[in-house]
Structure formats: C-alpha cells, structure tokens
Scaffold this motif. Structure first.
Motif, PDB file in Angstrom:
ATOM      1  N   TRP A 181       0.849  -1.190   0.000  1.00 22.90           N
ATOM      2  CA  TRP A 181       0.000   0.000   0.000  1.00 22.90           C
ATOM      3  C   TRP A 181       0.887   1.243   0.000  1.00 22.90           C
ATOM      4  CZ3 TRP A 181      -1.459  -4.644   1.475  1.00 22.90           C
ATOM      5  CH2 TRP A 181      -2.786  -5.038   1.279  1.00 22.90           C
ATOM      6  N   HIS A 182       0.364   2.343  -0.534  1.00 23.34           N
ATOM      7  CA  HIS A 182       1.191   3.539  -0.704  1.00 23.34           C
ATOM      8  C   HIS A 182       0.531   4.761  -0.080  1.00 23.34           C
ATOM      9  CE1 HIS A 182       4.160   6.216  -2.218  1.00 23.34           C
ATOM     10  NE2 HIS A 182       3.460   6.689  -3.240  1.00 23.34           N
ATOM     11  N   ARG A 200       3.679   1.886  -8.546  1.00 30.13           N
ATOM     12  CA  ARG A 200       2.653   1.261  -9.369  1.00 30.13           C
ATOM     13  C   ARG A 200       3.273   0.343 -10.424  1.00 30.13           C
ATOM     14  NH1 ARG A 200      -2.591   2.384 -10.213  1.00 30.13           N
ATOM     15  NH2 ARG A 200      -2.400   4.243  -8.888  1.00 30.13           N
ATOM     16  N   PRO A 211      -3.431  -1.388  -4.761  1.00 29.64           N
ATOM     17  CA  PRO A 211      -4.450  -0.711  -3.952  1.00 29.64           C
ATOM     18  C   PRO A 211      -4.500   0.783  -4.283  1.00 29.64           C
ATOM     19  CG  PRO A 211      -2.861  -1.942  -2.604  1.00 29.64           C
ATOM     20  CD  PRO A 211      -2.283  -1.842  -3.964  1.00 29.64           C
ATOM     21  N   ASP A 212      -5.641   1.390  -4.050  1.00 34.78           N
ATOM     22  CA  ASP A 212      -5.732   2.839  -4.215  1.00 34.78           C
ATOM     23  C   ASP A 212      -4.785   3.522  -3.223  1.00 34.78           C
ATOM     24  OD1 ASP A 212      -7.661   2.628  -6.173  1.00 34.78           O
ATOM     25  OD2 ASP A 212      -9.326   2.803  -4.751  1.00 34.78           O
ATOM     26  N   PRO A 213      -3.938   4.434  -3.697  1.00 30.50           N
ATOM     27  CA  PRO A 213      -3.045   5.128  -2.757  1.00 30.50           C
ATOM     28  C   PRO A 213      -3.828   6.079  -1.857  1.00 30.50           C
ATOM     29  CG  PRO A 213      -2.874   6.100  -4.939  1.00 30.50           C
ATOM     30  CD  PRO A 213      -3.758   4.883  -5.091  1.00 30.50           C
ATOM     31  N   VAL A 214      -3.283   6.335  -0.693  1.00 36.89           N
ATOM     32  CA  VAL A 214      -3.830   7.355   0.203  1.00 36.89           C
ATOM     33  C   VAL A 214      -2.969   8.599   0.011  1.00 36.89           C
ATOM     34  CG1 VAL A 214      -4.461   7.942   2.564  1.00 36.89           C
ATOM     35  CG2 VAL A 214      -4.450   5.540   1.827  1.00 36.89           C
ATOM     36  N   GLU A 229      -6.774   5.434   7.994  1.00 37.24           N
ATOM     37  CA  GLU A 229      -7.553   4.940   6.859  1.00 37.24           C
ATOM     38  C   GLU A 229      -7.116   3.534   6.465  1.00 37.24           C
ATOM     39  OE1 GLU A 229      -8.367   5.947   2.144  1.00 37.24           O
ATOM     40  OE2 GLU A 229      -7.951   7.608   3.532  1.00 37.24           O
ATOM     41  N   ARG A 233      -9.301   0.013   6.346  1.00 37.12           N
ATOM     42  CA  ARG A 233      -9.456  -0.842   5.165  1.00 37.12           C
ATOM     43  C   ARG A 233      -9.281  -2.313   5.522  1.00 37.12           C
ATOM     44  NH1 ARG A 233      -6.145   1.863   0.065  1.00 37.12           N
ATOM     45  NH2 ARG A 233      -7.086   3.957   0.140  1.00 37.12           N
TER      46      ARG A 233
END
Length: 335
Positions: A181-182, A200, A211-214, A229, A233
């Motif tokens: 995760w990023h 990515r 995963p969608d980055p934060v 967050e 998840r």
C-alpha cells in the motif's frame, strides 16, 4: 580607501590587495589594514570589484517554499559548497511556481535577480506545474535547476526518485508481502509523482494487486490520517510512505489501533531524515543524498560562471536503501 591607507600607514595598492584577498601582503601589514578598515567602517565596493574581476562571487538560490525537508537540506548543502568555493549565497523563497496563480512572486524574483549582483542562479523546484515553458530565467545569467523530473534548457540535478521507490517496494515484496500500500505525497509534486509511478509500475510488473493510494501532504498529520484509513481498510501488511514524516504519522496511527510494526504491518519511508533512526521502531527508509545534489548544483553553476561548457540535461543522484527494524516477513496476522 585613501583614509584606510593613511590610518594604516600603507599604500592604496596594499589596501586594495587586502580588500580583494590577494596575496603578497605580510600578515602583520594585512592585520593592520583590517583593523583600519574596522575602525573606519570601510567596506569594499562590490560593484567596482565586479567591474575589475568580471564576477561578484555571489549566487542566488530561489526555492519554491522552504517547508519540505528536501528543500531545506538542499539549500543547506548548496550554502556549504558555495562557502567552500568562496561564493556568497542570496536566498529567495517564493510561494508560487511560474504558471500557478500568484505568479507575481516568481516574476518579481526574476526581475530582481536580473538586477542583483549575482553571478548565477540555482532554482529549487517542488511542484510539477513548474515543468512548463512558463519558466523564464534572466537572459544571459548562468542557471542550474534542482528539480524532480522537469525538463529545461539548463543543467539540472535530481535524486533518482524512481530508483529509490523501487528499492522500497522491492524490499517489501521480497519479504513475502502480497502487495504494498502507498501513502503518496501531494499530486502537484514531481517527487511524489515519480515515487508513486515507480510503486505502481513495480506492482504491475510483479502482477500484484494495486491498492488505491492514500494521498498525504508530506506532513506527519497527513501520515497519521492515512494510517487510520489503512487500518480501517483492513488486510494491510506492507506500506510504502513517500516520505519519512508521513511514515512517522502512520506509525503512530498503527500503534494507537494496536497494529504491531513490523509483526502485523511493515513500513518503509523515504528521505532518511536525521530522526528516522530514532522512531519506534527505527524506520526502514530510502536515503536521498541531498549533500551530493547541492554540491553538484554548485559545481555545475560555477563551471558556467567560469565559462566552462556545461551541457543541459539531468544529472541523477542515486538513492540508498537503509534497513532498520520497521519491516519484517509477511505473517499470518492481518493488519
């Protein structure tokens, strides 16, 4: 100068040699002249000296804000190398890149530098919007860009951002984590974009879930919010934060939610700020060599000032992976 010569009991030529730091002056005589200068409040005329020598021995450093660790450490490295080469530094901090709202800041700085007694300019960029044709430096003034991916008709220096991000992500995958995760930096930052791009790309090449980055803003507060967050998840076992400060905030969030680092989640940062080794646990990170980047920028600028040929193009400074205690093998316990 005549007054100094009379008070010190020397010739005007001797005063000139002392003022311009030229040799062939006995130490006792030099000290006598310096004391006379102090007593009379004499200061050498910089403009007149420049007319004789063709240079001011001064460089300007223009930075788009000094809030980030990278900019601060780069400015420090530039100042150290400039001093070693007997150049003074004039620092100008402005808030807007040339194609952003409020460009009067940039235009004012460029007009000022076109008139100031400087031999060259080092421009430290942060925002990706600066990578446009709107960037216009004073004509005929040597310049070097310290940036993160923009292309200009000037020599430039940058850390190898993508190489560093690959080191971080590859380390986490090598520990058996199914994906990474990023916590990304702000979208307007070239450095953040380059690190996210490499993250990515490496996951795509390894055929892993992306995963969608934060998105954060480089601060520990944004890292803390990102950490909360990620805990919400669920299933997060490995995190690559785009800088150490956001990693610090994430570590706090994990601790407060009872997520053990590195037993439940591994964390890697970027920059290797001085405090990273004192985080708990000590932070695995990617070291940027700001001192090399700053010294390289000064070298490229002085070479131009001294009329040596310096081709345009980027000089990339490789990063270094620093292994500490915040990462470990993928286990059975989910984050």
């Amino acid at each position: 100068m005549r007054d100094v010569a009379e008070l010190a009991g020397v010739s005007g030529q001797t005063v000139s040699r002392v003022a311009n730091n030229i040799g062939n002056v006995a130490e006792r005589t030099r000290r006598r002249v310096e004391l006379a200068m102090e007593e009379l409040g004499y200061r050498p005329n910089i403009a007149a000296r420049a007319l004789r020598s063709g240079e001011f021995r001064s460089i300007a450093v223009v930075a788009f804000g000094l809030e980030t660790l990278g900019n601060i450490r780069t400015v420090s490295a530039i100042a150290d190398e400039a001093a070693r080469r007997s150049y003074a530094v004039e620092l100008i901090s402005i808030q807007h890149a040339p194609d952003e709202p409020g460009t009067a800041d940039f235009s004012w700085a460029m007009r000022r530098l076109g008139q100031d007694a400087v031999d060259g300019i080092i421009l430290i960029l942060e925002t990706s919007k600066s990578a446009t044709a709107a960037l216009e430096l004073p004509s005929g003034v040597p310049a070097v860009i310290v940036d993160a991916g923009a292309a200009f008709d000037h020599p430039s220096v940058d850390a190898n951002q993508e190489q560093g991000a690959r080191l971080a992500v590859d380390h986490l995958l090598s520990l058996g984590h199914p994906t990474v995760w990023h916590i990304a930096g702000p979208p307007e930052s070239n450095a953040a974009a380059a690190r996210a791009r490499a993250w990515r790309s490496l996951l795509e090449d390894a055929d892993r879930l992306i995963p969608d980055p934060v998105i954060g803003d480089w601060t520990p507060d944004s890292g803390y919010a990102a950490g909360l967050e990620l805990v919400a998840r669920g299933g997060v076992s490995a995190v690559f934060a785009a800088n150490d400060q956001m990693a610090l905030g994430a570590l706090r969030a994990f601790h407060e939610r009872g997520v053990a680092v590195p037993a439940a989640v591994s964390v890697v940062g970027f920059d290797d700020m001085a405090e990273s080794a004192q985080f708990w646990p000590p932070l695995t990170t990617v070291r940027q060599h700001f001192e090399i980047a700053g010294a390289t920028a000064v070298t490229l600028l002085v070479d131009q000032i001294e009329r040596r040929e310096v081709p345009a193009g980027r000089r990339l400074i490789d990063t270094e992976f620093i292994l500490r205690a915040s990462t470990g093998p993928f286990g059975e316990r989910p984050a």
